[in-house]
Design an enzyme around this catalytic site. Structure first.
Site, PDB file in Angstrom:
ATOM      1  N   ASP A 214       0.864  -1.174   0.000  1.00 38.08           N
ATOM      2  CA  ASP A 214       0.000   0.000   0.000  1.00 38.08           C
ATOM      3  C   ASP A 214       0.906   1.231   0.000  1.00 38.08           C
ATOM      4  O   ASP A 214       2.097   1.138  -0.266  1.00 38.08           O
ATOM      5  CB  ASP A 214      -0.965  -0.014   1.186  1.00 38.08           C
ATOM      6  CG  ASP A 214      -0.253  -0.066   2.533  1.00 38.08           C
ATOM      7  OD1 ASP A 214       0.979   0.116   2.567  1.00 38.08           O
ATOM      8  OD2 ASP A 214      -0.918  -0.286   3.550  1.00 38.08           O
TER       9      ASP A 214
ATOM     10  N   HIS B 194      -0.283  -9.542  -2.351  1.00 37.22           N
ATOM     11  CA  HIS B 194      -1.141  -8.369  -2.154  1.00 37.22           C
ATOM     12  C   HIS B 194      -0.309  -7.096  -2.297  1.00 37.22           C
ATOM     13  O   HIS B 194       0.560  -6.802  -1.467  1.00 37.22           O
ATOM     14  CB  HIS B 194      -1.764  -8.446  -0.758  1.00 37.22           C
ATOM     15  CG  HIS B 194      -2.778  -7.393  -0.474  1.00 37.22           C
ATOM     16  ND1 HIS B 194      -4.047  -7.436  -0.992  1.00 37.22           N
ATOM     17  CD2 HIS B 194      -2.719  -6.267   0.272  1.00 37.22           C
ATOM     18  CE1 HIS B 194      -4.737  -6.388  -0.561  1.00 37.22           C
ATOM     19  NE2 HIS B 194      -3.940  -5.653   0.204  1.00 37.22           N
TER      20      HIS B 194
ATOM     21  N   ASP C 169      -2.024 -18.189  -2.556  1.00 40.69           N
ATOM     22  CA  ASP C 169      -1.375 -17.199  -3.424  1.00 40.69           C
ATOM     23  C   ASP C 169      -2.442 -16.467  -4.227  1.00 40.69           C
ATOM     24  O   ASP C 169      -2.629 -16.702  -5.409  1.00 40.69           O
ATOM     25  CB  ASP C 169      -0.371 -17.890  -4.346  1.00 40.69           C
ATOM     26  CG  ASP C 169       0.419 -16.893  -5.184  1.00 40.69           C
ATOM     27  OD1 ASP C 169       0.535 -15.727  -4.764  1.00 40.69           O
ATOM     28  OD2 ASP C 169       0.908 -17.277  -6.260  1.00 40.69           O
TER      29      ASP C 169
ATOM     30  N   GLU D 297       0.505 -11.013   1.922  1.00 35.44           N
ATOM     31  CA  GLU D 297       1.029  -9.657   1.893  1.00 35.44           C
ATOM     32  C   GLU D 297       2.539  -9.695   1.655  1.00 35.44           C
ATOM     33  O   GLU D 297       3.213 -10.673   1.958  1.00 35.44           O
ATOM     34  CB  GLU D 297       0.727  -8.989   3.236  1.00 35.44           C
ATOM     35  CG  GLU D 297       0.980  -7.504   3.276  1.00 35.44           C
ATOM     36  CD  GLU D 297       0.590  -6.915   4.629  1.00 35.44           C
ATOM     37  OE1 GLU D 297       0.179  -5.751   4.670  1.00 35.44           O
ATOM     38  OE2 GLU D 297       0.706  -7.638   5.638  1.00 35.44           O
TER      39      GLU D 297
END
Length: 879
Positions: A354, A686, A737, A746
């Site tokens: 992120d 992710h 996955d 993550e």
């Protein structure tokens, strides 16, 4: 057998195993159920799903237009939107009941192919999601069907098809939408491939070589290692291990350590089953070292990512520099009520795919990158050449500074910027984190993030992270940039003083909007870490006393607990590793006590590795694999690697290599958790930009990216993919996955940092194997002490076959020694780092030749001789 156990047994099914028998029973049960009259489908929750009544109650975002055409709801999607949620077609007020199963189905087409982000979620924050999937839709009508079991009650859920993020305009048409309750979700059965599990990258020629096979056989089985052309290279018998508690698989292990022949394309065959291919070689981890470190450049904030360094698919504009639509990181306000100033907090690394930047995650990460470099100064077998100037993928290369320190500086600059300015309340403290006001959507390229960035309150934990890392920075950068080193030391000591004045300012555990809270209610470990780094750098008695008086000092169970170890929330072990390896002012007895803490923990982790069927040095209580369990495995491996550096005992290095085996494929899922390494590697982690699974125009994660790994709390965390797929999973099987599984898949800086450390260690281990060439230099260091110092003579001999010109010898000078009179070389001393370079007349070292030089030292007490010498970055043997 409960339903959960039955599902788990089916998920673990393999030919010829008890799992296969359970799967057969499940299949028989399913067949019996199929023979029974089909249950009535649950009630329809969608209104006007066939669009026969016009558009109501469907809605769409204001930037789009929609109408019913030929019995379909067709939406005109504008060009140039940034994110999938920028354009949405949806229906609200859909009741969802926790524990109930549902089937969502629709038919769709698009004049420009796109990936629909299919969501069933809350209509407003925090947008709790019960279904999240990425569904490609093309020009031909495509039927999408998704089943899920609701993890929470959502009395007025929103069914959304998010269709933005495309460069071109398109017409998206929708029909036959249905959401019925009572649908049984299909049983998720992970594809684990062959039951024969090996390190899919390979093994060092003279290291241990082990594997695991999943089988129900009670008696030993014959195994055979086959070369690429099918020749049998080694053979033996497996050792039955019973049921592995981490996976509930019945397994055998096998050992082929006597095979040392270098080669590619090896496989292991057991009972007709064949493993993934692997190699045997000394240089297996050179590429992983480079890729694991390149991860940090990829995730830099505030700088263009250059295609010449990373390739076209990974290149991108600079993120968060204030160029629209970014609000930028150069002038960031605090959250309301936190402060009345603004800070330039540009730079640093995006944390976890992120766009947030967290001091406590960045702190441990940059510390471990700097430790990777510092190990090359302290460990006899470590090489600094591969981390040196011009060797890694950083834009600062060829500036006279080791590339790994260039990368670490990008984060250190950011950490210092997070310090509260002088004159403000809590001056000298450090803001805990900064990120978007709301959670950054997925996928979103950093330069397209339109949200306001916010500084969150300072915390003692963040402040001590800066104190520790900036102290480490001060001693490592001094030989290259004294001004920056001084800036680091000032920030470190200011932060320490502020933390002592405010020792219990804790991060709010409820501050989780837009980013993780990273709360920590015990900062004694951060105090110990910071004191250890400051003492090692400065030698000041204030920090010595803080180290020696800490309850953590000398307590192996506290800093390296049996079921865990080093992590962002448990940093005391970082201080121990520094004190044990970097020359400092501890007495010989005190140093011995610290090193005993390291070896005590390493003995424990080595025993865990030997005792487990999959060989990993990690055995949490009750098999409670934590969030990011792979990073915990790696951090335990760092303790083992350090113990090996200190003692030379093979038992520690063997456990490191066995841990690498686990991460690279010898595990219950037959999964390499590192992108690009192994035949079956994680590649859908992710991440906001590396989001190929959601958007085919975006890349998969770059090679060398570590997936978090099995997480026993994945379902309870609210992860919708885990809730849908991983119900009833055994602990080491709780991983998938899938880009939507943020609790198991993550990627983050504080997981890749220990991977980079270990990859560097493993590459050095390959270079130093029994089959590796002899070291090309030998150093004889002769010290003759007198009352207040010593006279030292040094001889460097070129034992290689090639001339060395020019040469540079580097070492750390223990204690408080300072150079005074020198001769026959050009010397430089920065703190404890000493380098000797040639004069005009002794610039070249021919094969077999030696050069002699020397110096006097002044010191307040006796000090041991240095433990490691590096000639042009390469380790020398002792003369």
């Amino acid at each position: 057998m409960s339903a959960a156990v039955l599902l788990c047994a089916a998920a673990l099914a393999l030919p010829g195993t008890a799992g296969a028998q359970a799967a057969e029973q499940a299949a028989e049960q399913a067949a019996e159920q199929a023979a029974e009259p089909a249950a009535e489908p649950g009630p329809e929750q969608i209104t006007n799903g066939d669009l026969a009544a016009g558009t109501a109650p469907w809605w769409w975002t204001p930037n789009a237009t929609a109408a019913v055409s030929d019995g379909r709801l067709c939406t005109e999607v504008p060009a140039g939107t940034s994110n999938a949620w920028d354009v949405i077609v949806g229906q609200n007020d859909v009741p969802i009941v926790a524990g109930e199963s549902y089937e969502l189905a629709y038919t769709a087409s698009s004049t420009q192919p796109l990936t629909v982000q299919t969501r069933v979620q809350e209509a407003a924050e925090p947008y709790t999601t019960v279904l999240s999937s990425a569904d490609p839709v093309g020009t031909e009508a495509t039927q999408v069907t998704r089943t899920f079991t609701a993890s929470v009650d959502l009395p007025a859920a929103s069914v959304q098809l998010q269709i933005g993020g495309g460069e071109k305009a398109t017409t998206f048409c929708l029909d036959d939408v249905s959401l019925r309750g009572g649908a049984e979700p299909p049983v998720y059965v992970p594809d684990t491939g062959s039951p024969v599990r090996v390190n899919q990258v390979g093994y060092l020629p003279h290291g241990p070589k082990g594997g695991t096979v999943v089988t129900d056989a009670d008696e030993p089985l014959t195994w055979a290692v086959k070369t690429a052309d099918g020749t049998t290279a080694a053979t033996g018998r497996t050792v039955p291990q019973g049921e592995d508690p981490s996976s509930l698989q019945r397994v055998h292990t096998f050992d082929f350590g006597d095979l040392t022949t270098v080669g590619d394309g090896y496989t292991v065959e057991v009972d007709g089953e064949v493993s993934e291919p692997f190699a045997i070689g000394d240089d297996l981890y050179d590429g992983l070292r480079s890729d694991a470190l390149a991860y940090f450049y990829h995730n830099r904030s505030g700088i263009e990512i250059d295609a010449d360094l990373v390739g076209e698919e990974y290149a991108r504009p600079a993120g968060h520099l204030g160029v629209a639509p970014n609000k930028g990181d150069t002038d960031v306000p605090c959250q309301a009520g936190v402060c009345d100033y603004r800070l330039d907090v540009s730079g640093g690394w995006y944390d976890a795919g992120d766009h947030g930047k967290y001091v406590v995650n960045g702190g441990i990460s940059v510390a471990q990158l700097m430790a990777t470099y510092e190990r090359t100064l302290t460990a006899p077998d470590a090489e600094s050449a591969e981390l040196g100037d011009g060797e890694l993928r950083v834009p600062e290369r060829d500036n006279g500074v080791p590339d790994i320190l260039d990368e670490a500086r990008w984060e250190m600059d950011f950490l210092i910027k997070m310090q509260v300015p002088a004159g403000e309340p809590l001056a000298g403290m450090v803001h805990h984190k900064m990120h978007d006001a709301a959670w950054t959507g997925l996928p979103t390229k950093p330069h397209l993030d339109p949200q306001q960035r916010e500084l969150h309150p300072p915390s003692t934990a963040a402040t001590l992270n800066l104190a520790a890392t900036a102290a480490q920075c001060a001693r490592l950068y001094a030989p290259f940039d004294q001004d920056f080193a001084d800036r680091c030391l000032k920030a470190a000591e200011t932060a320490w003083a502020a933390a002592k004045q405010h020792p219990d300012v804790l991060a709010d555990p409820d501050d989780g909007t837009g980013g993780g809270a990273y709360s920590d209610n015990d900062v004694s470990d951060e105090f110990y870490w910071a004191a250890a780094e400051l003492f090692t750098t400065t030698g000041k008695d204030t920090y010595r006393q803080a180290v020696l008086s800490s309850d953590l000092h000398g307590d192996a169970d506290a800093v390296f607990p049996a079921g865990g170890g080093i992590s962002w929330g448990s940093t005391g072990g970082l201080g121990v590793l520094t004190l044990a390896t970097v020359p400092n002012g501890l007495t010989a007895d005190q140093l011995g006590e610290v090193r005993a803490v390291v070896t005590t923990a390493a003995d424990r982790y080595a025993q865990q590795s030997r005792a487990q069927a999959y060989g990993l040095p990690y055995a949490p209580k009750d098999q409670d694999y934590v969030w990011g369990s792979n990073s915990q495995v790696l951090n335990n491996m760092i303790v083992l690697a350090t113990a090996h550096d200190l003692t030379g005992k093979a038992i520690y290095q063997d456990a490191v290599l066995s841990g690498a085996d686990y991460l690279l494929g010898r595990n219950p899922l037959n999964q390499s958790y590192v992108t690009g390494y192994g035949e079956r590697n994680s590649h859908n982690q992710h991440h906001r930009f590396w989001a190929h699974q959601y958007d085919a125009t975006l890349p998969n994660p770059a090679p060398g990216s570590l997936a978090g790994g099995p997480n026993l709390t994945a379902i309870a965390s609210g992860d919708p993919v885990a809730a849908e797929k991983l119900g009833g999973c055994a602990p080491a099987m709780c991983y998938i996955d899938d880009i939507g599984s943020w609790s198991t898949n993550e990627i983050t800086v504080n997981w890749n940092a220990p991977l980079a450390f270990i990859a560097s260690y493993l590459d050095d281990a390959g270079d130093g194997g029994q089959a590796a060439p002899a070291r090309a230099c030998e150093v004889t260091y002769s010290s003759h002490p007198w009352n207040s110092g010593s006279t030292v003579t040094v001889r460097v001999r070129n034992t290689g076959s090639e001339p060395v010109s020019p040469w540079s010898l580097t070492w750390l000078l223990p204690g408080e020694q300072r150079l005074s009179h020198t001769w026959s070389a050009e010397f430089a001393q920065s703190g404890r780092t000493v380098s000797a370079r040639p004069l005009a007349w002794n610039k070249a070292l021919a094969p077999g030749a030696a050069v002699d030089f020397g110096f006097n030292t002044s010191a307040s007490g006796t000090a041991p001789d240095p433990g490691a010498f590096k000639l042009n970055g390469r380790a020398c043997s002792a003369g």
